[in-house]
Design an enzyme around this catalytic site. Structure first.
Site, PDB file in Angstrom:
ATOM      1  N   GLU A  85       0.807  -1.011  -0.028  1.00  0.00           N
ATOM      2  CA  GLU A  85      -0.088  -0.017   0.134  1.00  0.00           C
ATOM      3  C   GLU A  85       0.898   1.256  -0.257  1.00  0.00           C
ATOM      4  OE1 GLU A  85      -3.393  -0.038   2.758  1.00  0.00           O
ATOM      5  OE2 GLU A  85      -3.522   2.036   2.745  1.00  0.00           O
ATOM      6  N   LYS A 280      -7.626  -1.325  11.209  1.00  0.00           N
ATOM      7  CA  LYS A 280      -7.207  -1.812   9.981  1.00  0.00           C
ATOM      8  C   LYS A 280      -5.833  -0.973   9.574  1.00  0.00           C
ATOM      9  CE  LYS A 280      -6.259  -1.924   5.202  1.00  0.00           C
ATOM     10  NZ  LYS A 280      -5.436  -0.924   4.531  1.00  0.00           N
ATOM     11  N   ASP A 296       4.357 -14.554  11.359  1.00  0.00           N
ATOM     12  CA  ASP A 296       3.203 -14.809  10.955  1.00  0.00           C
ATOM     13  C   ASP A 296       2.015 -13.733  11.037  1.00  0.00           C
ATOM     14  OD1 ASP A 296       0.443 -16.108  10.534  1.00  0.00           O
ATOM     15  OD2 ASP A 296       1.164 -18.169  11.616  1.00  0.00           O
ATOM     16  N   HIS A 393      -2.548  10.345   0.064  1.00  0.00           N
ATOM     17  CA  HIS A 393      -2.777   8.952  -0.532  1.00  0.00           C
ATOM     18  C   HIS A 393      -2.556   9.043  -2.032  1.00  0.00           C
ATOM     19  CE1 HIS A 393      -4.219   4.951   0.501  1.00  0.00           C
ATOM     20  NE2 HIS A 393      -4.794   4.890  -0.417  1.00  0.00           N
TER      21      HIS A 393
HETATM   22  C1  MEV Z   1      -5.886   2.827   4.978  1.00  0.00           C
HETATM   23  O1  MEV Z   1      -5.324   1.829   4.504  1.00  0.00           O
HETATM   24  C2  MEV Z   1      -6.128   2.863   6.328  1.00  0.00           C
HETATM   25  C3  MEV Z   1      -7.084   4.288   6.742  1.00  0.00           C
HETATM   26  O2  MEV Z   1      -8.350   3.915   6.360  1.00  0.00           O
HETATM   27  C4  MEV Z   1      -7.065   3.813   8.401  1.00  0.00           C
HETATM   28  C5  MEV Z   1      -8.099   4.860   9.082  1.00  0.00           C
HETATM   29  O3  MEV Z   1      -8.996   5.024   8.378  1.00  0.00           O
HETATM   30  O4  MEV Z   1      -7.917   5.175  10.108  1.00  0.00           O
HETATM   31  C6  MEV Z   1      -6.583   5.376   6.364  1.00  0.00           C
END
Ligand code: MEV
Length: 438
Positions: A85, A280, A296, A393
């Site tokens: 990513e 995430k 792992d 991003h």
């Molecule tokens: C993207 O990989 C992760 C985010 O969505 C985490 C978040 O929203 O806190 C930017």
């Protein structure tokens, strides 16, 4: 038309590729070339990778990046991250630099206990089973002594075994619930070997136990396996500073930033839809380091998400407080990691990653990984609550789009310059590329 195959694992690598391409890619030579382009020209290295799993036909690369300037417990680290990513390493590096100037990260391992269970069925009197277990418990441990010998020499081994009655949830279902200290090893093989030995001894001894009736003697083992839920293998990572130290630029005041940040964490605490994405983002940092260090990540993922639900509702892993003008942001997570055994001995890049991290103990690595997760969450919340995530991003994503459309080096230079002052969207990049080309 695709078809089933028998004896595929016995085919040579070339034959496997031929078969796959013939049956799934209409025999396209181009596909074979792509697959083979990823072979390593060093045949020893290639063989090593071939043998990690079954039916290897090629390698699958992930970028291996570095996030420098992590100050953790007063030592500076450059953290290796294996991830596809685009914005993750940049975000980690940015958060690392930000906290470097504010005292760095503090991390501490709280506990290191791993868990494994023998799941079994027993049709009979529970008191008798309990008496039998008390009788046989020491034998279970002593009969595993050849497996535990080396671990014991280093100070680890079996910590305890308890009998758990689960019949309220499932008829006739019991467990031997065992706890382990596996030191610098993640310990999966060690734990599973011990558990299988417990199971064998337990059933054998039951057959001989005179208090048991014939039915009671017949203990049925369902399975013996470690648990990837390790709430007693916990690490805490933390940052703190005075509120007024929190801003870097004049677009937003420290107070406004703190307010937005705290709100964002509080939302992730009570709203599972947000908590999953929030966590995430944390796992973006955690998985990348876990993967780079040959650990792992599926085990870590499963354990961490279970922990995030420990109070009965899926919730944020991070927490924040404001006290006497001090902003504190922290996270406690379960992490079962190893720095010896498994891939750590085999994969040359894993060795590089571990050496880069100063050959950490498992506890050191728990600290580093937890910090990477906290940093990632800090970076994500910082952009989400201020500029929005897309700005950074999409800047990172620009290169992916340019590569996708085979932009030349000079086209890349021109468009990188152009998009310093224009908004990146998939469409706008294509449009500008087309304009350049005509
Ligand atoms: C993207 O990989 C992760 C985010 O969505 C985490 C978040 O929203 O806190 C930017």
């Amino acid at each position: 038309m695709s078809t089933s195959v028998s004896g595929f694992s016995k085919f040579s690598k070339s034959k496997k590729i031929d078969w796959i391409v013939e049956h799934y890619f209409s025999g396209k030579e181009e596909t074979k070339e792509i697959i083979k382009r990823y072979w390593n020209s060093d045949s020893t290295l290639q063989q090593l990778h071939d043998e990690f799993i079954e039916n290897t036909i090629t390698n699958y690369y992930l970028p291996f990046g570095i996030a420098p300037n992590f100050l953790i417990n007063n030592s500076i680290y450059a953290i290796p991250m294996a991830i596809e990513e685009s914005s993750v390493v940049a975000a980690a590096s940015k958060a690392a630099k930000f906290w470097f100037d504010r005292g760095g990260f503090k991390a501490k391992v709280i506990s290191t206990t791993k868990i494994g269970q023998v799941h079994f069925m027993y049709k009979g009197d529970f008191d008798k089973l309990e008496r039998f277990f008390k009788n046989v418990k020491n034998t279970l441990v002593s009969e595993a002594s050849s497996i535990t010998k080396n671990m014991r020499k280093r100070g680890g081994g079996i910590l305890d075994i308890i009998l758990v009655n689960k019949t309220r949830d499932l008829e006739n279902y019991y467990q031997l619930h065992a706890t382990f200290e596996t030191l610098d090893a993640m310990g999966a093989n060690f734990i599973n070997s011990c558990l299988e030995q417990f199971a064998k001894v337990f059933t054998n001894e039951a057959r001989k136990y005179i208090e048991f009736s014939d039915i009671e003697k017949d203990i049925q083992i369902v399975m013996s396996i470690l648990s990837n839920y390790v709430p007693e293998c916990l690490v805490r990572a933390e940052v703190s500073c005075k509120i007024e130290e929190l801003t870097e630029d004049s677009t937003i005041s420290s107070e406004e930033f703190v307010e937005k940040f705290v709100r964002a964490v509080n939302i992730a605490k009570i709203e599972p839809y947000r908590a999953v994405t929030h966590n995430k983002g944390i796992m973006n940092g955690i998985d990348a380091v876990v993967l780079a260090t040959g650990n792992d990540f599926r085990a870590v993922e499963a354990g961490v998400h279970a922990y995030a639900s420990r109070h009965g509702r899926y919730s944020s892993l991070t927490d924040v407080s404001i006290d006497n003008g001090i902003f504190k942001f922290w996270m406690e997570i379960p992490l079962a990691l190893g720095t010896v055994g498994g891939l750590t001995r085999l994969h040359p890049m894993v060795k590089v990653a571990l050496e880069l991290l100063k050959n950490p103990s498992a506890k050191d690595l728990m600290n580093i990984v937890a910090v990477a997760g906290l940093a990632q969450n800090f970076a994500a919340l910082r952009s989400l609550t201020t500029t929005g995530i897309q700005q950074g991003h999409m800047k990172m994503h620009l290169m992916n789009i340019l590569n996708q459309f085979d932009a030349t080096p000079s086209e890349k230079d021109t468009l990188i310059e152009y998009f310093k002052t224009h908004m990146v969207t998939h469409r706008s990049v294509i449009d500008e590329l087309e304009k350049l080309r005509h």
